[in-house]
Design a protein around this motif. Structure first.
Motif, mmCIF file in Angstrom:
data_model
loop_
_atom_site.group_PDB
_atom_site.id
_atom_site.type_symbol
_atom_site.label_atom_id
_atom_site.label_comp_id
_atom_site.label_asym_id
_atom_site.label_seq_id
_atom_site.Cartn_x
_atom_site.Cartn_y
_atom_site.Cartn_z
ATOM 1 N N CYS A 1 -16.027 13.451 10.199
ATOM 2 C CA CYS A 1 -14.616 13.824 10.385
ATOM 3 C C CYS A 1 -14.537 15.298 10.785
ATOM 4 C CB CYS A 1 -13.834 13.565 9.100
ATOM 5 S SG CYS A 1 -12.101 14.037 9.218
ATOM 6 N N GLN A 2 -13.976 15.569 11.944
ATOM 7 C CA GLN A 2 -13.919 16.937 12.454
ATOM 8 C C GLN A 2 -12.580 17.630 12.185
ATOM 9 O OE1 GLN A 2 -16.670 18.603 13.709
ATOM 10 N NE2 GLN A 2 -17.645 16.752 12.913
ATOM 11 N N THR A 3 -11.709 16.994 11.395
ATOM 12 C CA THR A 3 -10.427 17.595 11.029
ATOM 13 C C THR A 3 -10.381 17.761 9.519
ATOM 14 O OG1 THR A 3 -9.412 15.396 10.928
ATOM 15 C CG2 THR A 3 -9.201 16.615 13.012
ATOM 16 N N MET A 4 -9.446 18.560 9.042
ATOM 17 C CA MET A 4 -9.345 18.780 7.600
ATOM 18 C C MET A 4 -8.891 17.521 6.873
ATOM 19 S SD MET A 4 -7.948 22.696 7.266
ATOM 20 C CE MET A 4 -6.359 22.414 8.019
ATOM 21 N N CYS A 5 -8.280 16.597 7.603
ATOM 22 C CA CYS A 5 -7.819 15.333 7.044
ATOM 23 C C CYS A 5 -8.078 14.235 8.078
ATOM 24 C CB CYS A 5 -6.327 15.409 6.721
ATOM 25 S SG CYS A 5 -5.668 13.957 5.906
ATOM 26 N N PRO A 6 -8.697 13.120 7.669
ATOM 27 C CA PRO A 6 -8.935 12.037 8.626
ATOM 28 C C PRO A 6 -7.626 11.508 9.205
ATOM 29 C CG PRO A 6 -10.135 11.653 6.575
ATOM 30 C CD PRO A 6 -9.219 12.809 6.336
ATOM 31 N N LEU A 7 -7.645 11.156 10.477
ATOM 32 C CA LEU A 7 -6.430 10.706 11.162
ATOM 33 C C LEU A 7 -5.826 9.458 10.522
ATOM 34 C CD1 LEU A 7 -7.423 11.396 14.871
ATOM 35 C CD2 LEU A 7 -6.011 12.778 13.353
ATOM 36 N N ASP A 8 -6.655 8.544 10.029
ATOM 37 C CA ASP A 8 -6.135 7.344 9.353
ATOM 38 C C ASP A 8 -5.335 7.725 8.112
ATOM 39 O OD1 ASP A 8 -7.284 5.720 11.241
ATOM 40 O OD2 ASP A 8 -8.987 5.122 9.984
ATOM 41 N N GLU A 9 -5.833 8.704 7.373
ATOM 42 C CA GLU A 9 -5.113 9.149 6.174
ATOM 43 C C GLU A 9 -3.803 9.839 6.546
ATOM 44 O OE1 GLU A 9 -5.478 12.449 2.669
ATOM 45 O OE2 GLU A 9 -7.302 11.328 3.108
ATOM 46 N N ILE A 10 -3.803 10.615 7.612
ATOM 47 C CA ILE A 10 -2.581 11.287 8.056
ATOM 48 C C ILE A 10 -1.506 10.251 8.355
ATOM 49 C CG2 ILE A 10 -1.537 12.656 9.922
ATOM 50 C CD1 ILE A 10 -4.224 14.188 10.072
ATOM 51 N N LYS A 11 -1.877 9.221 9.129
ATOM 52 C CA LYS A 11 -0.910 8.169 9.476
ATOM 53 C C LYS A 11 -0.388 7.460 8.233
ATOM 54 C CE LYS A 11 -3.040 7.323 13.963
ATOM 55 N NZ LYS A 11 -3.887 6.410 14.737
ATOM 56 N N MET A 12 -1.299 7.126 7.307
ATOM 57 C CA MET A 12 -0.904 6.421 6.099
ATOM 58 C C MET A 12 0.023 7.268 5.225
ATOM 59 S SD MET A 12 -2.752 5.585 2.522
ATOM 60 C CE MET A 12 -3.528 7.123 2.672
ATOM 61 N N ARG A 13 -0.332 8.535 4.990
ATOM 62 C CA ARG A 13 0.495 9.393 4.139
ATOM 63 C C ARG A 13 1.837 9.700 4.781
ATOM 64 N NH1 ARG A 13 -3.000 14.293 2.879
ATOM 65 N NH2 ARG A 13 -1.057 15.020 1.997
ATOM 66 N N GLU A 14 1.868 9.810 6.102
ATOM 67 C CA GLU A 14 3.125 10.025 6.813
ATOM 68 C C GLU A 14 4.029 8.800 6.642
ATOM 69 O OE1 GLU A 14 3.922 12.226 10.940
ATOM 70 O OE2 GLU A 14 3.029 10.245 11.181
ATOM 71 N N LYS A 15 3.458 7.625 6.825
ATOM 72 C CA LYS A 15 4.220 6.375 6.708
ATOM 73 C C LYS A 15 4.732 6.160 5.282
ATOM 74 C CE LYS A 15 3.927 1.444 7.614
ATOM 75 N NZ LYS A 15 3.089 0.354 8.115
ATOM 76 N N GLU A 16 3.913 6.519 4.288
ATOM 77 C CA GLU A 16 4.285 6.322 2.886
ATOM 78 C C GLU A 16 5.114 7.478 2.326
ATOM 79 O OE1 GLU A 16 0.701 5.572 0.716
ATOM 80 O OE2 GLU A 16 0.326 3.679 1.752
ATOM 81 N N GLY A 17 5.354 8.511 3.137
ATOM 82 C CA GLY A 17 6.160 9.641 2.682
ATOM 83 C C GLY A 17 5.446 10.495 1.641
ATOM 84 N N ARG A 18 4.115 10.605 1.765
ATOM 85 C CA ARG A 18 3.327 11.357 0.789
ATOM 86 C C ARG A 18 2.780 12.661 1.357
ATOM 87 N NH1 ARG A 18 -0.797 7.193 -0.176
ATOM 88 N NH2 ARG A 18 -2.056 8.998 -0.664
ATOM 89 N N LEU A 19 3.594 13.357 2.131
ATOM 90 C CA LEU A 19 3.176 14.641 2.686
ATOM 91 C C LEU A 19 3.621 15.763 1.761
ATOM 92 C CD1 LEU A 19 4.136 14.221 6.443
ATOM 93 C CD2 LEU A 19 1.958 13.758 5.338
ATOM 94 N N HIS A 20 2.746 16.733 1.581
ATOM 95 C CA HIS A 20 3.119 17.933 0.826
ATOM 96 C C HIS A 20 3.997 18.788 1.730
ATOM 97 C CE1 HIS A 20 2.716 21.874 -1.096
ATOM 98 N NE2 HIS A 20 2.465 21.191 -2.192
ATOM 99 N N GLN A 21 4.883 19.563 1.136
ATOM 100 C CA GLN A 21 5.805 20.374 1.937
ATOM 101 C C GLN A 21 5.081 21.358 2.847
ATOM 102 O OE1 GLN A 21 8.169 22.169 -1.104
ATOM 103 N NE2 GLN A 21 6.666 23.725 -1.619
ATOM 104 N N LEU A 22 3.868 21.775 2.476
ATOM 105 C CA LEU A 22 3.112 22.696 3.314
ATOM 106 C C LEU A 22 2.370 21.986 4.453
ATOM 107 C CD1 LEU A 22 1.632 25.020 0.556
ATOM 108 C CD2 LEU A 22 3.593 25.476 2.036
#
Length: 170
Positions: free
Chosen positions: A11-32
Protein backbone atom coordinates in the motif's frame (compact mmCIF):
# COMPACT_ATOMS: atom_id res chain seq x y z
CA UNK A 1 13.80 -16.76 10.23
CA UNK A 2 11.90 -17.86 7.19
CA UNK A 3 11.00 -15.20 4.62
CA UNK A 4 7.64 -16.78 3.78
CA UNK A 5 6.39 -15.95 7.29
CA UNK A 6 6.45 -12.24 6.51
CA UNK A 7 4.11 -10.20 4.36
CA UNK A 8 5.62 -7.30 2.45
CA UNK A 9 3.25 -4.33 2.40
CA UNK A 10 2.42 -2.81 -0.99
CA UNK A 11 0.00 0.00 0.00
CA UNK A 12 1.60 3.25 -1.15
CA UNK A 13 -0.89 5.57 0.60
CA UNK A 14 -1.41 6.31 4.28
CA UNK A 15 -4.78 4.55 4.01
CA UNK A 16 -5.74 1.77 1.57
CA UNK A 17 -8.22 2.93 -1.07
CA UNK A 18 -10.72 0.17 -0.18
CA UNK A 19 -10.78 1.40 3.41
CA UNK A 20 -11.24 5.02 2.30
CA UNK A 21 -14.29 4.06 0.22
CA UNK A 22 -15.75 1.95 3.03
CA UNK A 23 -15.26 4.58 5.77
CA UNK A 24 -16.62 7.32 3.51
CA UNK A 25 -19.72 5.24 2.73
CA UNK A 26 -20.25 4.33 6.40
CA UNK A 27 -19.71 7.93 7.57
CA UNK A 28 -16.66 7.00 9.67
CA UNK A 29 -14.31 9.81 8.68
CA UNK A 30 -12.47 11.80 11.32
CA UNK A 31 -12.94 15.55 11.04
CA UNK A 32 -9.26 15.94 10.15
CA UNK A 33 -9.58 13.45 7.26
CA UNK A 34 -12.59 14.90 5.49
CA UNK A 35 -13.03 17.66 2.98
CA UNK A 36 -15.42 20.34 4.16
CA UNK A 37 -18.00 19.42 1.55
CA UNK A 38 -20.80 16.95 2.11
CA UNK A 39 -22.61 14.91 -0.48
CA UNK A 40 -26.02 13.27 -0.37
CA UNK A 41 -26.07 9.49 -0.62
CA UNK A 42 -28.70 8.61 -3.21
CA UNK A 43 -30.26 5.46 -1.80
CA UNK A 44 -30.36 6.52 1.85
CA UNK A 45 -30.84 10.26 1.38
CA UNK A 46 -28.31 11.24 4.03
CA UNK A 47 -25.43 13.69 4.02
CA UNK A 48 -21.96 12.14 4.07
CA UNK A 49 -18.55 13.70 4.37
CA UNK A 50 -16.19 13.41 1.42
CA UNK A 51 -12.78 11.92 2.18
CA UNK A 52 -9.67 13.95 1.48
CA UNK A 53 -7.48 11.07 0.30
CA UNK A 54 -4.18 12.76 1.14
CA UNK A 55 -5.28 13.18 4.76
CA UNK A 56 -6.73 9.71 5.34
CA UNK A 57 -4.82 7.45 7.74
CA UNK A 58 -5.43 3.72 8.08
CA UNK A 59 -7.84 3.17 10.94
CA UNK A 60 -6.71 0.92 13.75
CA UNK A 61 -8.87 -2.18 14.07
CA UNK A 62 -8.54 -5.28 16.17
CA UNK A 63 -8.43 -8.53 14.25
CA UNK A 64 -11.67 -10.39 14.93
CA UNK A 65 -11.68 -14.08 15.74
CA UNK A 66 -11.63 -16.13 12.58
CA UNK A 67 -10.64 -13.19 10.35
CA UNK A 68 -7.86 -13.64 7.85
CA UNK A 69 -4.49 -11.94 8.02
CA UNK A 70 -4.50 -8.66 6.09
CA UNK A 71 -3.13 -8.87 2.57
CA UNK A 72 -0.13 -6.90 1.32
CA UNK A 73 -2.41 -4.36 -0.41
CA UNK A 74 -3.64 -3.13 2.99
CA UNK A 75 -0.22 -3.01 4.67
CA UNK A 76 2.17 -0.10 4.27
CA UNK A 77 5.90 -0.63 3.66
CA UNK A 78 8.39 1.11 5.95
CA UNK A 79 8.84 4.31 3.85
CA UNK A 80 5.06 4.85 3.78
CA UNK A 81 4.82 4.21 7.53
CA UNK A 82 7.54 6.80 8.13
CA UNK A 83 5.70 9.29 5.92
CA UNK A 84 2.48 8.57 7.87
CA UNK A 85 4.12 9.08 11.27
CA UNK A 86 5.72 12.33 10.10
CA UNK A 87 2.35 13.51 8.79
CA UNK A 88 0.62 12.67 12.07
CA UNK A 89 3.17 14.58 14.12
CA UNK A 90 3.06 17.61 11.78
CA UNK A 91 -0.85 17.52 11.54
CA UNK A 92 -1.46 16.95 15.30
CA UNK A 93 1.22 19.46 16.32
CA UNK A 94 -1.16 22.24 15.29
CA UNK A 95 -4.49 20.49 15.95
CA UNK A 96 -6.85 21.53 18.72
CA UNK A 97 -6.26 19.48 21.88
CA UNK A 98 -9.98 18.65 21.99
CA UNK A 99 -9.43 16.16 19.15
CA UNK A 100 -7.12 14.08 21.38
CA UNK A 101 -8.71 11.31 23.45
CA UNK A 102 -6.29 10.14 26.17
CA UNK A 103 -8.29 6.99 26.98
CA UNK A 104 -8.34 5.75 23.39
CA UNK A 105 -4.69 6.76 22.98
CA UNK A 106 -3.74 4.76 26.07
CA UNK A 107 -5.71 1.71 24.91
CA UNK A 108 -4.10 1.78 21.46
CA UNK A 109 -0.62 2.26 22.92
CA UNK A 110 -1.14 -0.71 25.25
CA UNK A 111 -2.48 -2.93 22.46
CA UNK A 112 0.42 -2.04 20.16
CA UNK A 113 2.95 -2.65 22.93
CA UNK A 114 1.40 -6.02 23.82
CA UNK A 115 1.37 -7.05 20.17
CA UNK A 116 5.05 -6.14 19.84
CA UNK A 117 5.93 -8.27 22.88
CA UNK A 118 3.96 -11.21 21.43
CA UNK A 119 5.82 -10.80 18.13
CA UNK A 120 9.15 -10.86 19.98
CA UNK A 121 8.20 -14.32 21.28
CA UNK A 122 6.72 -15.59 18.01
CA UNK A 123 9.57 -14.48 15.73
CA UNK A 124 12.70 -15.75 17.39
CA UNK A 125 15.75 -13.57 17.14
CA UNK A 126 17.80 -10.91 18.89
CA UNK A 127 16.25 -7.46 19.04
CA UNK A 128 18.31 -4.51 20.20
CA UNK A 129 15.31 -2.60 21.64
CA UNK A 130 13.45 -5.46 23.29
CA UNK A 131 14.80 -4.66 26.75
CA UNK A 132 13.48 -1.10 26.51
CA UNK A 133 10.03 -2.18 25.33
CA UNK A 134 9.81 -4.84 28.06
CA UNK A 135 10.69 -2.10 30.57
CA UNK A 136 8.12 0.30 29.12
CA UNK A 137 5.46 -2.41 29.38
CA UNK A 138 6.33 -3.08 33.01
CA UNK A 139 6.39 0.62 33.93
CA UNK A 140 3.18 1.31 32.01
CA UNK A 141 1.46 -1.42 34.02
CA UNK A 142 2.90 -0.94 37.50
CA UNK A 143 0.81 -2.85 40.00
CA UNK A 144 -0.71 -5.14 37.38
CA UNK A 145 -0.24 -8.81 38.26
CA UNK A 146 -0.29 -9.87 34.61
CA UNK A 147 2.53 -7.48 33.72
CA UNK A 148 4.62 -8.74 36.63
CA UNK A 149 3.89 -12.35 35.61
CA UNK A 150 4.94 -11.51 32.05
CA UNK A 151 8.22 -10.06 33.29
CA UNK A 152 8.90 -13.07 35.52
CA UNK A 153 8.16 -15.42 32.60
CA UNK A 154 10.88 -13.84 30.46
CA UNK A 155 13.98 -15.93 29.97
CA UNK A 156 16.60 -15.42 32.67
CA UNK A 157 19.01 -13.58 30.37
CA UNK A 158 16.41 -11.01 29.33
CA UNK A 159 14.90 -10.70 32.80
CA UNK A 160 18.30 -9.90 34.29
CA UNK A 161 19.24 -7.47 31.50
CA UNK A 162 20.92 -4.37 32.81
CA UNK A 163 18.52 -1.95 31.08
CA UNK A 164 15.44 -3.61 32.59
CA UNK A 165 16.97 -3.50 36.07
CA UNK A 166 17.98 0.16 35.66
CA UNK A 167 14.51 1.10 34.45
CA UNK A 168 12.89 -0.67 37.39
CA UNK A 169 14.97 1.44 39.76
CA UNK A 170 14.05 4.75 38.14
Amino acid sequence: MECEKFIIGTCQTMCPLDEIKMREKEGRLHQLESAHERRTEKYRNRKLQTAEVGKMIKEYSRPAAGCHVPGPESLRPAPVLLKTVQYIFNKLGTANISTFNPVINSQHAQECLKRLLVLYDEVQGTYKCREEFESIYLLYNLGDVNALRHCLDLNRELRKARRIIQNRLL
